[in-house]
Design an enzyme around this catalytic site. Sequence first.
Site, PDB file in Angstrom:
ATOM      1  N   ASP A  10      10.286  25.454  32.448  1.00 24.15           N
ATOM      2  CA  ASP A  10       9.177  25.724  31.393  1.00 24.15           C
ATOM      3  C   ASP A  10       9.253  27.134  31.210  1.00 24.15           C
ATOM      4  O   ASP A  10       9.963  28.245  31.838  1.00 24.15           O
ATOM      5  CB  ASP A  10       7.839  25.665  32.182  1.00 24.15           C
ATOM      6  CG  ASP A  10       6.489  25.966  31.244  1.00 24.15           C
ATOM      7  OD1 ASP A  10       6.620  25.432  30.175  1.00 24.15           O
ATOM      8  OD2 ASP A  10       5.542  26.388  31.674  1.00 24.15           O
ATOM      9  N   SER A  11       8.451  27.704  30.313  1.00 24.86           N
ATOM     10  CA  SER A  11       8.204  29.349  29.974  1.00 24.86           C
ATOM     11  C   SER A  11       7.665  29.939  30.693  1.00 24.86           C
ATOM     12  O   SER A  11       7.760  31.381  30.897  1.00 24.86           O
ATOM     13  CB  SER A  11       7.482  29.363  28.548  1.00 24.86           C
ATOM     14  OG  SER A  11       6.390  29.021  28.513  1.00 24.86           O
ATOM     15  N   CYS A  73       7.820  22.115  28.851  1.00 23.67           N
ATOM     16  CA  CYS A  73       7.263  23.021  27.806  1.00 23.67           C
ATOM     17  C   CYS A  73       7.148  22.486  26.500  1.00 23.67           C
ATOM     18  O   CYS A  73       8.410  21.995  25.997  1.00 23.67           O
ATOM     19  CB  CYS A  73       8.141  24.226  28.051  1.00 23.67           C
ATOM     20  SG  CYS A  73       7.862  25.664  26.424  1.00 23.67           S
ATOM     21  N   GLU A 155      -1.416  32.328  32.702  1.00 22.71           N
ATOM     22  CA  GLU A 155      -0.587  32.960  33.456  1.00 22.71           C
ATOM     23  C   GLU A 155      -1.060  34.018  34.395  1.00 22.71           C
ATOM     24  O   GLU A 155      -0.587  34.333  35.257  1.00 22.71           O
ATOM     25  CB  GLU A 155       0.305  33.761  32.402  1.00 22.71           C
ATOM     26  CG  GLU A 155       1.085  32.840  31.751  1.00 22.71           C
ATOM     27  CD  GLU A 155       2.587  32.413  32.520  1.00 22.71           C
ATOM     28  OE1 GLU A 155       2.833  33.029  33.411  1.00 22.71           O
ATOM     29  OE2 GLU A 155       3.141  31.304  31.984  1.00 22.71           O
ATOM     30  N   CYS A 187       0.212  21.871  25.706  1.00 21.20           N
ATOM     31  CA  CYS A 187       0.885  23.079  26.260  1.00 21.20           C
ATOM     32  C   CYS A 187       0.686  22.764  27.694  1.00 21.20           C
ATOM     33  O   CYS A 187      -0.428  22.420  28.218  1.00 21.20           O
ATOM     34  CB  CYS A 187       0.363  24.440  25.755  1.00 21.20           C
ATOM     35  SG  CYS A 187       1.186  25.911  26.824  1.00 21.20           S
ATOM     36  N   HIS A 189       0.518  24.861  30.168  1.00 23.16           N
ATOM     37  CA  HIS A 189      -0.284  25.558  30.762  1.00 23.16           C
ATOM     38  C   HIS A 189      -1.528  25.224  30.755  1.00 23.16           C
ATOM     39  O   HIS A 189      -2.620  25.569  31.497  1.00 23.16           O
ATOM     40  CB  HIS A 189      -0.051  27.041  30.007  1.00 23.16           C
ATOM     41  CG  HIS A 189       0.932  27.627  30.270  1.00 23.16           C
ATOM     42  ND1 HIS A 189       2.265  27.477  29.847  1.00 23.16           N
ATOM     43  CD2 HIS A 189       1.347  28.960  30.963  1.00 23.16           C
ATOM     44  CE1 HIS A 189       3.294  28.322  30.306  1.00 23.16           C
ATOM     45  NE2 HIS A 189       2.611  29.229  30.913  1.00 23.16           N
TER      46      HIS A 189
END
Length: 270
Positions: A10-11, A73, A155, A187, A189
């Site tokens: 993943d990013s 991702c 994040e 996403c 996240h």
Amino acid sequence: MNNAPIGIFDSGVGGLTVARAILDVLPHEEIYYVGDTANTPYGDRPLAEVRTLALSIMDGLVDKGVKMLVIACNTASSAVLHDARERYTQRRGIPVIEVVVPAVHEALLATSNRRIGVIGTSGTITSGVYADALEVMPGIKVFTQACPRFVHFAERGVTTGPELLACVHDYLDPLAAHDIDTLVLGCTHYPLLAGAISYVVGDGVTLVSSSTATAKRAYAALVENQLTRDPSLPAPRHRFTTTGPTTRFLDLARRIIGPDAFGDDLKGTT
């Protein structure tokens, strides 16, 4: 290859929600996770750059001997899936799982009024990957919204507070006005912000995260390809690595995955 780890990429930290879901359904499997926090967020980058970053990390995972690749991702899935399946599945026999199609399937099962919202990074929304997949079904109306600031909150581990709620209202109030009954978190996240998102859109809107659906697909792919790990082996040792600073990544990873999964195997990469 059966006893090799599953490679998850993943990013940043969002893919940890996918890793957690995979561990829930495949507790005997080993995980090798790479979060490219040095280059997050991918959603603001050109797709050609995302493709280069993603293939570089997946090449590294394949060199380490993983038996499956999970692109956790959405932006990378839309940028590199075709190339990844040609590069790893067709040439080397390594299954590649992504997060878009499982989420689309879950959204179509969840909606009653056939009005579906999709949120994601700028890159994912611009690619149209979700809208194109959903609108294949007759009568489906899709309403999309890029939410680039969500990644920054996730994040940093910020999941509540007036700044976040104001941001969620800015992005999602227009979507709620379209009378959606299902919202795809496009996403990985975004499940970390599910509390704030659900609070703003209301209980009448079902949130669809790709994490659980992707874990089901990973399970099926391992069984279909006869790649499941021998359950009589010792407990798996997972590796969670990041290309950037480790402290915040470690805090979030332990919160999402659980402290028992780690030991000394979380480290930074160069």
